[in-house]
Structure formats: C-alpha cells, structure tokens
Design a protein around this motif. Sequence first.
Motif, PDB file in Angstrom:
ATOM      1  N   PHE A  48      81.643   9.839   1.879  1.00  0.00           N
ATOM      2  CA  PHE A  48      82.558   8.768   2.241  1.00  0.00           C
ATOM      3  C   PHE A  48      83.840   8.979   1.442  1.00  0.00           C
ATOM      4  O   PHE A  48      83.843   9.685   0.431  1.00  0.00           O
ATOM      5  CB  PHE A  48      81.961   7.398   1.905  1.00  0.00           C
ATOM      6  CG  PHE A  48      80.723   7.063   2.689  1.00  0.00           C
ATOM      7  CD1 PHE A  48      80.808   6.678   4.016  1.00  0.00           C
ATOM      8  CD2 PHE A  48      79.468   7.137   2.111  1.00  0.00           C
ATOM      9  CE1 PHE A  48      79.674   6.369   4.747  1.00  0.00           C
ATOM     10  CE2 PHE A  48      78.329   6.830   2.828  1.00  0.00           C
ATOM     11  CZ  PHE A  48      78.427   6.448   4.152  1.00  0.00           C
ATOM     12  N   SER A  49      84.922   8.353   1.853  1.00  0.00           N
ATOM     13  CA  SER A  49      86.190   8.526   1.137  1.00  0.00           C
ATOM     14  C   SER A  49      86.099   8.029  -0.300  1.00  0.00           C
ATOM     15  O   SER A  49      86.794   8.532  -1.176  1.00  0.00           O
ATOM     16  CB  SER A  49      87.320   7.824   1.886  1.00  0.00           C
ATOM     17  OG  SER A  49      87.034   6.447   2.007  1.00  0.00           O
ATOM     18  N   SER A  50      85.214   7.068  -0.564  1.00  0.00           N
ATOM     19  CA  SER A  50      85.060   6.557  -1.936  1.00  0.00           C
ATOM     20  C   SER A  50      84.444   7.592  -2.870  1.00  0.00           C
ATOM     21  O   SER A  50      84.527   7.460  -4.086  1.00  0.00           O
ATOM     22  CB  SER A  50      84.201   5.289  -1.931  1.00  0.00           C
ATOM     23  OG  SER A  50      82.907   5.567  -1.423  1.00  0.00           O
ATOM     24  N   GLU A  59      76.874  14.776  -7.908  1.00  0.00           N
ATOM     25  CA  GLU A  59      77.475  13.441  -7.977  1.00  0.00           C
ATOM     26  C   GLU A  59      77.911  12.960  -6.601  1.00  0.00           C
ATOM     27  O   GLU A  59      77.741  11.790  -6.264  1.00  0.00           O
ATOM     28  CB  GLU A  59      78.683  13.446  -8.917  1.00  0.00           C
ATOM     29  CG  GLU A  59      78.336  13.559 -10.381  1.00  0.00           C
ATOM     30  CD  GLU A  59      79.568  13.663 -11.259  1.00  0.00           C
ATOM     31  OE1 GLU A  59      80.639  14.095 -10.768  1.00  0.00           O
ATOM     32  OE2 GLU A  59      79.462  13.323 -12.446  1.00  0.00           O
ATOM     33  N   LYS A  60      78.478  13.870  -5.802  1.00  0.00           N
ATOM     34  CA  LYS A  60      78.908  13.488  -4.452  1.00  0.00           C
ATOM     35  C   LYS A  60      77.712  13.107  -3.583  1.00  0.00           C
ATOM     36  O   LYS A  60      77.772  12.154  -2.800  1.00  0.00           O
ATOM     37  CB  LYS A  60      79.699  14.612  -3.803  1.00  0.00           C
ATOM     38  CG  LYS A  60      81.103  14.726  -4.348  1.00  0.00           C
ATOM     39  CD  LYS A  60      81.916  15.735  -3.588  1.00  0.00           C
ATOM     40  CE  LYS A  60      83.339  15.757  -4.090  1.00  0.00           C
ATOM     41  NZ  LYS A  60      84.215  16.603  -3.301  1.00  0.00           N
ATOM     42  N   LYS A  61      76.623  13.848  -3.720  1.00  0.00           N
ATOM     43  CA  LYS A  61      75.419  13.537  -2.945  1.00  0.00           C
ATOM     44  C   LYS A  61      74.874  12.171  -3.357  1.00  0.00           C
ATOM     45  O   LYS A  61      74.534  11.348  -2.505  1.00  0.00           O
ATOM     46  CB  LYS A  61      74.356  14.611  -3.155  1.00  0.00           C
ATOM     47  CG  LYS A  61      73.074  14.341  -2.408  1.00  0.00           C
ATOM     48  CD  LYS A  61      72.022  15.384  -2.685  1.00  0.00           C
ATOM     49  CE  LYS A  61      70.740  15.034  -1.948  1.00  0.00           C
ATOM     50  NZ  LYS A  61      69.643  15.919  -2.290  1.00  0.00           N
ATOM     51  N   GLN A  62      74.800  11.909  -4.670  1.00  0.00           N
ATOM     52  CA  GLN A  62      74.306  10.628  -5.158  1.00  0.00           C
ATOM     53  C   GLN A  62      75.214   9.483  -4.715  1.00  0.00           C
ATOM     54  O   GLN A  62      74.733   8.415  -4.341  1.00  0.00           O
ATOM     55  CB  GLN A  62      74.186  10.655  -6.679  1.00  0.00           C
ATOM     56  CG  GLN A  62      73.063  11.533  -7.171  1.00  0.00           C
ATOM     57  CD  GLN A  62      73.067  11.698  -8.683  1.00  0.00           C
ATOM     58  OE1 GLN A  62      74.049  11.407  -9.354  1.00  0.00           O
ATOM     59  NE2 GLN A  62      71.958  12.189  -9.219  1.00  0.00           N
ATOM     60  N   CYS A  63      76.517   9.723  -4.735  1.00  0.00           N
ATOM     61  CA  CYS A  63      77.472   8.699  -4.299  1.00  0.00           C
ATOM     62  C   CYS A  63      77.277   8.380  -2.818  1.00  0.00           C
ATOM     63  O   CYS A  63      77.282   7.219  -2.419  1.00  0.00           O
ATOM     64  CB  CYS A  63      78.902   9.172  -4.553  1.00  0.00           C
ATOM     65  SG  CYS A  63      80.163   8.029  -3.976  1.00  0.00           S
ATOM     66  N   PHE A  64      77.088   9.412  -2.010  1.00  0.00           N
ATOM     67  CA  PHE A  64      76.875   9.209  -0.573  1.00  0.00           C
ATOM     68  C   PHE A  64      75.614   8.381  -0.336  1.00  0.00           C
ATOM     69  O   PHE A  64      75.630   7.403   0.407  1.00  0.00           O
ATOM     70  CB  PHE A  64      76.781  10.557   0.143  1.00  0.00           C
ATOM     71  CG  PHE A  64      76.473  10.435   1.601  1.00  0.00           C
ATOM     72  CD1 PHE A  64      77.446  10.030   2.496  1.00  0.00           C
ATOM     73  CD2 PHE A  64      75.204  10.722   2.089  1.00  0.00           C
ATOM     74  CE1 PHE A  64      77.171   9.911   3.848  1.00  0.00           C
ATOM     75  CE2 PHE A  64      74.922  10.608   3.434  1.00  0.00           C
ATOM     76  CZ  PHE A  64      75.901  10.201   4.319  1.00  0.00           C
ATOM     77  N   GLU A  65      74.513   8.764  -0.982  1.00  0.00           N
ATOM     78  CA  GLU A  65      73.249   8.057  -0.796  1.00  0.00           C
ATOM     79  C   GLU A  65      73.337   6.616  -1.312  1.00  0.00           C
ATOM     80  O   GLU A  65      72.829   5.696  -0.680  1.00  0.00           O
ATOM     81  CB  GLU A  65      72.116   8.816  -1.490  1.00  0.00           C
ATOM     82  CG  GLU A  65      71.779  10.120  -0.802  1.00  0.00           C
ATOM     83  CD  GLU A  65      70.751  10.942  -1.553  1.00  0.00           C
ATOM     84  OE1 GLU A  65      70.444  10.627  -2.734  1.00  0.00           O
ATOM     85  OE2 GLU A  65      70.243  11.913  -0.964  1.00  0.00           O
ATOM     86  N   SER A  69      72.898   3.361   1.104  1.00  0.00           N
ATOM     87  CA  SER A  69      71.802   2.416   0.862  1.00  0.00           C
ATOM     88  C   SER A  69      72.323   1.034   0.464  1.00  0.00           C
ATOM     89  O   SER A  69      71.797   0.018   0.928  1.00  0.00           O
ATOM     90  CB  SER A  69      70.840   2.955  -0.198  1.00  0.00           C
ATOM     91  OG  SER A  69      71.487   3.121  -1.423  1.00  0.00           O
ATOM     92  N   SER A  70      73.371   0.983  -0.355  1.00  0.00           N
ATOM     93  CA  SER A  70      73.896  -0.327  -0.748  1.00  0.00           C
ATOM     94  C   SER A  70      74.553  -1.034   0.438  1.00  0.00           C
ATOM     95  O   SER A  70      74.493  -2.266   0.535  1.00  0.00           O
ATOM     96  CB  SER A  70      74.879  -0.198  -1.915  1.00  0.00           C
ATOM     97  OG  SER A  70      75.975   0.584  -1.567  1.00  0.00           O
ATOM     98  N   HIS A  71      75.153  -0.279   1.357  1.00  0.00           N
ATOM     99  CA  HIS A  71      75.745  -0.892   2.550  1.00  0.00           C
ATOM    100  C   HIS A  71      74.649  -1.526   3.413  1.00  0.00           C
ATOM    101  O   HIS A  71      74.798  -2.663   3.887  1.00  0.00           O
ATOM    102  CB  HIS A  71      76.506   0.159   3.355  1.00  0.00           C
ATOM    103  CG  HIS A  71      77.138  -0.374   4.588  1.00  0.00           C
ATOM    104  ND1 HIS A  71      78.343  -1.044   4.575  1.00  0.00           N
ATOM    105  CD2 HIS A  71      76.716  -0.374   5.884  1.00  0.00           C
ATOM    106  CE1 HIS A  71      78.636  -1.429   5.800  1.00  0.00           C
ATOM    107  NE2 HIS A  71      77.678  -1.029   6.621  1.00  0.00           N
ATOM    108  N   ILE A  72      73.552  -0.805   3.606  1.00  0.00           N
ATOM    109  CA  ILE A  72      72.434  -1.333   4.414  1.00  0.00           C
ATOM    110  C   ILE A  72      71.828  -2.551   3.734  1.00  0.00           C
ATOM    111  O   ILE A  72      71.583  -3.583   4.370  1.00  0.00           O
ATOM    112  CB  ILE A  72      71.370  -0.242   4.651  1.00  0.00           C
ATOM    113  CG1 ILE A  72      71.946   0.869   5.536  1.00  0.00           C
ATOM    114  CG2 ILE A  72      70.123  -0.827   5.289  1.00  0.00           C
ATOM    115  CD1 ILE A  72      71.072   2.106   5.631  1.00  0.00           C
ATOM    116  N   LEU A  73      71.591  -2.458   2.420  1.00  0.00           N
ATOM    117  CA  LEU A  73      70.989  -3.579   1.691  1.00  0.00           C
ATOM    118  C   LEU A  73      71.894  -4.810   1.694  1.00  0.00           C
ATOM    119  O   LEU A  73      71.420  -5.941   1.826  1.00  0.00           O
ATOM    120  CB  LEU A  73      70.651  -3.166   0.264  1.00  0.00           C
ATOM    121  CG  LEU A  73      69.453  -2.232   0.136  1.00  0.00           C
ATOM    122  CD1 LEU A  73      69.289  -1.757  -1.297  1.00  0.00           C
ATOM    123  CD2 LEU A  73      68.180  -2.915   0.609  1.00  0.00           C
TER     124      LEU A  73
END
Length: 158
Positions: A48-50, A59-65, A69-73
Amino acid sequence: MKYPLIFLLMLLLVSCNYFDVKKTSSEAILNEELKTFNWNDVDTYPSFSSCDSLNSKVEKKQCFEYTLSSHILKYLQDEIIVVTQDVNDTIGLHFKVSETGVLTLVETKIDSLTLKEIPNILELIKISLDSLPEVFPGIKRGQQVKTEFKLPIIISVE
C-alpha cells in the motif's frame, strides 16, 4: 625426419576438434536461467502507499499484512454483530493480488461455530475489501506479477 612429420600431421588432425566452437542456443540459455529462478519469492511484495517509506523487504511485507488485517478488523468492529455465545476463532484468508493490483479473496477457512453465530461473516469480509486503499502488485525481476498469500484474522466477539 619422417617420424616427426607423421607426428605433426597426427597432432594437426587431432587438434582440429579443439578449434570447434560450440554454439549455445537461446532456448538452452533460457532453460538454464529459468532453473535458477526462485518462483516462490518476489523481489517486492504487494504493498500500500503507506508502506512505501519502508526500506526492508520484510518490513514492507509486514506493513502490507498489518494494513490489510487491521482494515478488515476495523470494518468488522464497526459492524453490529449479535451472537448467542462467545466466538473466539482464527479465520484463515487466502488472497490473490493480480499483476494490476486487484486483491481477490480466493478461499476462507472458518469454523462452523463462527459461521453459525455470524452467518454473514464472509460477506462482511468481502465488503471490507471493497474500501481498501490502492494495492500495488508484487514485482519479480522488474515485472509486475501475481502473488498469493494467506492471512490469519482473529475474531473475538462476546
């Protein structure tokens, strides 16, 4: 004098094989190159752009996940969900990101108790994906590629 001449003639005939140039076809080079690829890994994960400000691939992979997940939650928390008994479950979501950045839910693993208590959970998850920010696809050797990944989501409703 006769023997050295015969020796040189034999040496000349045998050494002709050393001057043969073996040609390598482009298909052979391609096949060798394809064997060296790790097809299960990408150079850059979907993002994502963030997550653009991060440098490390991990770090990019963790940020994406985390962002996904936080968007869905957050979407699920904003919904009013009424249950008859407590639900504590981990939902397994299998996603696919196309080479154009389209995120698709491929498969879900949801416990039968969770489905009984929240029958529309799958619809809620799919609706939450509609409001996601723009997804940038994964990159392998400079090309945008399809990627798949699994993401666990912990559901806790009391």
